[in-house]
Design an enzyme around this catalytic site. Structure first.
Site, mmCIF file in Angstrom:
data_model
loop_
_atom_site.group_PDB
_atom_site.id
_atom_site.type_symbol
_atom_site.label_atom_id
_atom_site.label_comp_id
_atom_site.label_asym_id
_atom_site.label_seq_id
_atom_site.Cartn_x
_atom_site.Cartn_y
_atom_site.Cartn_z
ATOM 1 N N ARG A 160 0.969 -1.215 -0.206
ATOM 2 C CA ARG A 160 -0.042 0.013 -0.180
ATOM 3 C C ARG A 160 0.793 1.386 0.089
ATOM 4 N NH1 ARG A 160 -1.192 1.651 4.660
ATOM 5 N NH2 ARG A 160 -2.017 -0.309 5.510
ATOM 6 N N ASP A 211 -7.812 18.159 -14.601
ATOM 7 C CA ASP A 211 -8.038 17.022 -14.856
ATOM 8 C C ASP A 211 -7.606 17.079 -16.434
ATOM 9 O OD1 ASP A 211 -9.112 14.669 -16.103
ATOM 10 O OD2 ASP A 211 -10.990 14.837 -14.858
ATOM 11 N N LYS A 256 -8.377 5.926 -19.241
ATOM 12 C CA LYS A 256 -8.531 6.370 -20.658
ATOM 13 C C LYS A 256 -7.485 6.476 -21.534
ATOM 14 C CE LYS A 256 -12.484 6.798 -18.904
ATOM 15 N NZ LYS A 256 -12.731 7.404 -17.641
ATOM 16 N N TYR A 290 -17.001 15.641 -15.913
ATOM 17 C CA TYR A 290 -17.508 14.226 -15.670
ATOM 18 C C TYR A 290 -18.501 14.041 -14.752
ATOM 19 C CZ TYR A 290 -17.459 9.360 -14.586
ATOM 20 O OH TYR A 290 -17.592 8.102 -14.347
HETATM 21 C C1 PLP Z 1 -12.654 13.409 -17.637
HETATM 22 C C2 PLP Z 1 -12.636 12.381 -16.300
HETATM 23 N N1 PLP Z 1 -12.230 12.683 -15.210
HETATM 24 C C3 PLP Z 1 -12.222 11.518 -14.342
HETATM 25 C C4 PLP Z 1 -12.826 10.407 -14.599
HETATM 26 C C5 PLP Z 1 -13.024 9.346 -13.550
HETATM 27 O O1 PLP Z 1 -12.205 8.335 -13.790
HETATM 28 P P1 PLP Z 1 -12.242 6.849 -13.430
HETATM 29 O O2 PLP Z 1 -13.417 6.126 -14.124
HETATM 30 O O3 PLP Z 1 -10.754 6.044 -13.660
HETATM 31 O O4 PLP Z 1 -12.510 6.729 -11.881
HETATM 32 C C6 PLP Z 1 -13.373 10.233 -15.535
HETATM 33 C C7 PLP Z 1 -14.119 8.814 -16.397
HETATM 34 O O5 PLP Z 1 -14.768 8.658 -17.138
HETATM 35 C C8 PLP Z 1 -13.329 11.247 -16.664
HETATM 36 O O6 PLP Z 1 -13.989 10.986 -18.029
#
Ligand code: PLP
Length: 391
Positions: free
Chosen positions: A58, A182, A207, A110
């Site tokens: 961890r 992000d 992604k 998101y």
């Molecule tokens: C722009 C964006 N940020 C954060 C996330 C969250 O990521 P995760 O699904 O890996 O937890 C996503 C998921 O689709 C996303 O598209």
């Protein structure tokens, strides 16, 4: 021996070499070029505390360290942290805050990020203001003495708005706030927020970084040692770490990020142009169009416009949108984005279903909106698929 050889000049490599070599060194045990998947929870000690740098997975694991070094390298940061998901990486950032603190966040983001902020953290006394950020000057009126963090997602999911990171960073510095970006949609191939003044870069590495739709992983990268220490503390104390197998797969994905992104951008452009000319399409959202409201900012801060596109059909009908996504055959109707294969999604009922209808419609996420993650297949097959589905 290896460490010294490899420390040499890796910081100076160009991006397309950093994806492959950045922060990497052959494994110390046998010189393995790819780090082994250290599938272990613990490490032998000769005497209490007498270990070789790792004591419990961890806290740290060598395969995860290799990924974290790669992440730091490609984002031009000094410290990388890999998490169990993008949302757990965001969770760690918000845990830097205290009850009473406020966050100014992009409104068009998101759906899961919105849910985390609103439904998990607001009950611990943290307040979030969701606002349009295309006009950076408008952000300032939402900043007060309790504000601690600005959260930016750019390009936004799914409306493809672009936020001027440099301008927001100037504002964050003026008010001594943290700026987190992000960078999931753009990836460091297209945009490097730390170079533009951000303090924290976040990724859903699920992604484009992983790139093959086979892992769920999150990432944070920072430059500042004190901030890195606080985040490492939270990562270890809360424990939402990325496992060794997922670390390996994400690292492997990163090695081809530049070639995949180049093709995502080429295919994205061809499909955006095809849709824009289609008589049944009302509106296409893609920052590469000259008449996109943030095109100039996108041109300035990004090295290309990516493979994410949203669109609505003429008449803006929910039923038409559903029919199109059901008919697609090369594009798969699925959550997520950023893999080698093309995906289509219906944000209102899928990725953004956790945002109340009135809230999501304010930012343009209407029932007729379709989002495409354009993959790296032959673009003519993708266009033929859209042609038969749109009719
Ligand atoms: C722009 C964006 N940020 C954060 C996330 C969250 O990521 P995760 O699904 O890996 O937890 C996503 C998921 O689709 C996303 O598209």
């Amino acid at each position: 021996m290896y460490a010294d050889q490899n420390k040499m000049s890796k910081k100076d490599l160009r991006f397309n070499s950093k994806t492959i070599h950045g922060g990497q060194q052959p494994d110390k045990a046998y010189g393995a070029v790819m780090p082994p998947i250290y599938q272990t929870s613990t490490y032998a000690q000769s005497t209490p505390g007498g270990h070789m740098g790792y004591e419990y997975s961890r806290s740290a694991n060598p395969t995860r360290t290799a990924l974290e070094n790669a992440l730091a390298s490609i984002e031009n940061g000094n410290y990388g942290l890999a998490f169990a998901s993008g949302l757990s990486a965001m969770d760690a950032v918000i845990k830097l805050l205290n009850p009473g603190d406020e966050v100014v966040s992009t409104n068009d983001l998101y759906g899961g990020s919105y849910r985390l902020f609103k439904q998990v953290f607001e009950k611990y006394g943290i307040t979030f203001h969701f606002i349009g950020m295309q006009d950076a000057a408008a952000i300032e009126s939402h900043i007060n003495e309790k504000t601690k963090l600005i959260w930016v997602e750019t390009p936004t999911n799914p409306m493809m708005n672009v936020i001027d990171i440099r301008a927001v960073s100037a504002l964050a510095k003026k008010h001594q706030l943290l700026l987190a970006v992000d960078n999931t949609f753009a990836t460091p191939y297209l945009q490097r927020p730390l170079d533009l003044g951000a303090d924290i870069v976040m990724h859903s590495a699920t992604k484009y970084l992983g790139g093959h739709s086979d892992v769920v992983v999150g990432a944070l990268v920072v430059k500042d040692k004190e901030l890195a220490d606080q985040l490492y503390f939270i990562q270890n104390a809360s424990g939402a770490v990325c496992g060794p197998m997922d670390s390996f797969l994400t690292l492997r994905g990163i090695k081809t990020l530049h070639v995949r992104m180049q093709r995502h951008c080429e295919n994205g452009k061809a499909i955006a142009q095809y849709l824009a000319k289609h008589p049944k399409i009302e509106k296409v959202y893609w920052p590469g169009f000259e008449d996109h409201p943030n095109h100039e900012v996108a041109k300035d801060q990004m090295n290309g416009f990516g493979g994410m596109i949203s669109f609505i059909t003429k008449g803006s009908s929910y039923d038409d949108a559903i029919k199109i996504v059901e008919k697609l055959q090369v594009f798969t109707l699925a959550e997520s984005l950023g893999g080698v294969e093309s995906l289509a999604g219906h944000p209102a009922s899928m990725t953004h279903a956790s945002i109340p209808k009135t809230e999501r419609e304010k930012s343009g996420v209407v029932d007729a909106l379709i989002r495409l993650s354009v993959g790296i297949e032959d673009v003519d097959d993708l266009i033929a698929d859209l042609e038969q589905a749109i009719g």
